[in-house]
Design an enzyme around this catalytic site. Sequence first.
Site, PDB file in Angstrom:
ATOM      1  N   LYS A  32       0.761  -1.118  -0.059  1.00  0.00           N
ATOM      2  CA  LYS A  32      -0.005   0.053  -0.030  1.00  0.00           C
ATOM      3  C   LYS A  32       0.726   1.365   0.054  1.00  0.00           C
ATOM      4  CE  LYS A  32      -1.656   2.684   3.283  1.00  0.00           C
ATOM      5  NZ  LYS A  32      -2.313   3.415   4.316  1.00  0.00           N
ATOM      6  N   ASP A  68      -4.068   3.955  -2.196  1.00  0.00           N
ATOM      7  CA  ASP A  68      -4.681   4.423  -1.243  1.00  0.00           C
ATOM      8  C   ASP A  68      -5.026   5.879  -1.013  1.00  0.00           C
ATOM      9  OD1 ASP A  68      -6.751   4.123   0.757  1.00  0.00           O
ATOM     10  OD2 ASP A  68      -5.213   4.122   2.515  1.00  0.00           O
ATOM     11  N   LYS A  84      -7.846   7.501  -1.300  1.00  0.00           N
ATOM     12  CA  LYS A  84      -9.198   7.879  -0.714  1.00  0.00           C
ATOM     13  C   LYS A  84      -9.676   9.234  -1.304  1.00  0.00           C
ATOM     14  CE  LYS A  84      -7.992   6.163   3.869  1.00  0.00           C
ATOM     15  NZ  LYS A  84      -6.734   6.099   3.505  1.00  0.00           N
ATOM     16  N   LEU A  85     -10.003   9.135  -3.051  1.00  0.00           N
ATOM     17  CA  LEU A  85     -10.326  10.310  -3.648  1.00  0.00           C
ATOM     18  C   LEU A  85     -11.832  10.621  -3.105  1.00  0.00           C
ATOM     19  CD1 LEU A  85      -9.582   9.018  -7.118  1.00  0.00           C
ATOM     20  CD2 LEU A  85      -8.194  10.556  -5.752  1.00  0.00           C
ATOM     21  N   HIS A  86     -12.208  11.937  -2.985  1.00  0.00           N
ATOM     22  CA  HIS A  86     -13.575  12.403  -2.545  1.00  0.00           C
ATOM     23  C   HIS A  86     -13.771  14.012  -2.948  1.00  0.00           C
ATOM     24  CE1 HIS A  86     -16.146  12.886   1.468  1.00  0.00           C
ATOM     25  NE2 HIS A  86     -16.785  13.307   0.394  1.00  0.00           N
ATOM     26  N   ASP A  87     -14.277  14.199  -4.038  1.00  0.00           N
ATOM     27  CA  ASP A  87     -14.524  15.217  -4.553  1.00  0.00           C
ATOM     28  C   ASP A  87     -15.931  15.251  -5.505  1.00  0.00           C
ATOM     29  OD1 ASP A  87     -14.059  18.055  -5.946  1.00  0.00           O
ATOM     30  OD2 ASP A  87     -11.961  17.564  -5.368  1.00  0.00           O
ATOM     31  N   ILE A  88     -16.022  16.455  -6.416  1.00  0.00           N
ATOM     32  CA  ILE A  88     -17.207  16.300  -7.211  1.00  0.00           C
ATOM     33  C   ILE A  88     -16.913  15.098  -8.511  1.00  0.00           C
ATOM     34  CG2 ILE A  88     -17.618  18.826  -6.845  1.00  0.00           C
ATOM     35  CD1 ILE A  88     -16.534  19.222  -9.675  1.00  0.00           C
ATOM     36  N   THR A 100     -14.279  15.733 -11.133  1.00  0.00           N
ATOM     37  CA  THR A 100     -12.936  15.637 -10.599  1.00  0.00           C
ATOM     38  C   THR A 100     -12.448  14.222 -10.378  1.00  0.00           C
ATOM     39  OG1 THR A 100     -13.227  18.000  -9.937  1.00  0.00           O
ATOM     40  CG2 THR A 100     -11.515  16.431  -8.859  1.00  0.00           C
ATOM     41  N   THR A 157     -10.714   3.993  10.343  1.00  0.00           N
ATOM     42  CA  THR A 157     -10.576   3.052  11.703  1.00  0.00           C
ATOM     43  C   THR A 157     -10.015   4.059  12.808  1.00  0.00           C
ATOM     44  OG1 THR A 157      -8.378   2.543  10.805  1.00  0.00           O
ATOM     45  CG2 THR A 157     -10.299   0.820  10.135  1.00  0.00           C
ATOM     46  N   ARG A 184      -3.646  -5.193  14.290  1.00  0.00           N
ATOM     47  CA  ARG A 184      -2.461  -5.120  15.195  1.00  0.00           C
ATOM     48  C   ARG A 184      -2.262  -6.492  15.685  1.00  0.00           C
ATOM     49  NH1 ARG A 184      -1.808  -1.093  12.784  1.00  0.00           N
ATOM     50  NH2 ARG A 184      -1.631   0.875  13.651  1.00  0.00           N
ATOM     51  N   GLN A 205      -5.154   4.073  16.024  1.00  0.00           N
ATOM     52  CA  GLN A 205      -6.336   3.250  15.606  1.00  0.00           C
ATOM     53  C   GLN A 205      -7.372   3.125  16.883  1.00  0.00           C
ATOM     54  OE1 GLN A 205      -6.799   2.385  12.336  1.00  0.00           O
ATOM     55  NE2 GLN A 205      -4.697   3.121  11.906  1.00  0.00           N
ATOM     56  N   ARG A 214       2.775  -0.276  10.457  1.00  0.00           N
ATOM     57  CA  ARG A 214       3.920  -0.120  11.632  1.00  0.00           C
ATOM     58  C   ARG A 214       4.301  -1.245  12.156  1.00  0.00           C
ATOM     59  NH1 ARG A 214       0.799   5.230  13.827  1.00  0.00           N
ATOM     60  NH2 ARG A 214      -0.702   4.151  12.967  1.00  0.00           N
TER      61      ARG A 214
END
Length: 235
Positions: free
Chosen positions: A35, A61, A63-67, A70, A123, A184, A193, A214
């Site tokens: 990732k 990753d 996380k596309l978030h728009d109109i 776009t 999360t 984890r 988290q 991590r």
Amino acid sequence: MRGRSTRLIVALDTKDTAQAAQWRQDTMGAAGAVKLGLEFTYARGLDAVRAAAGDAPLFLDLKLHDIPNTVASAIGSLAALRPAMLTIHAAGGRAMIAAARAAVDETFPEGARPLLLAVTVLTSMDAEALHETGVEGSVAAQVVRLGRLAIGSGADGLICSSHEIAPLRQALGEKPVLVVPGIRPAGSAVGDQKRVMTPAQARAAGADWIVVGRPITRAPDPAAAAAAIAAELSA
């Protein structure tokens, strides 16, 4: 427990291209994908994403978030990376998700289309954090609501915490791909988290993929840490 296996994605959370490539090289014997997300992409750009991922399957990753227009255009710009998985936010709504689905289908050739995965509730959020955003229901109810919306609008699967796997399976069945961060291993620090499980617990709940960062990349021996998680998943 569901019949199909659960596989590991290693989160290469760094701004350093050489470090990301080294972690990928160290862990790909145990992992099914790597990732790369906002931290690395914003710091180094798309060419570095391609270099760091190498020939490993890439979970991109962002996380596309728009109109809708776009988001669709952004997906077109990402096609050269040939990701195996690509994320959007389910909260973007039906039109945005449908536009993302159309962009994936139109931009990527048959057989090379990434899984379009919609993020439900991060999360790092618990019920109190969700309520602060104006959502008065439970985390699980919001995850199922957004999951129904996303799958009904063309997403292939969902990003969810391990605690929402069961209600999502009950609501949506076995077909949607569920990718689960916030994993984890026993004894690991939880960090930022809020809704976590161990790899074995997530496997038993029915995750298709788990995402671990991590506990692997900050371990003294990342290869051994990834191998231990892979062994736990296959036990």
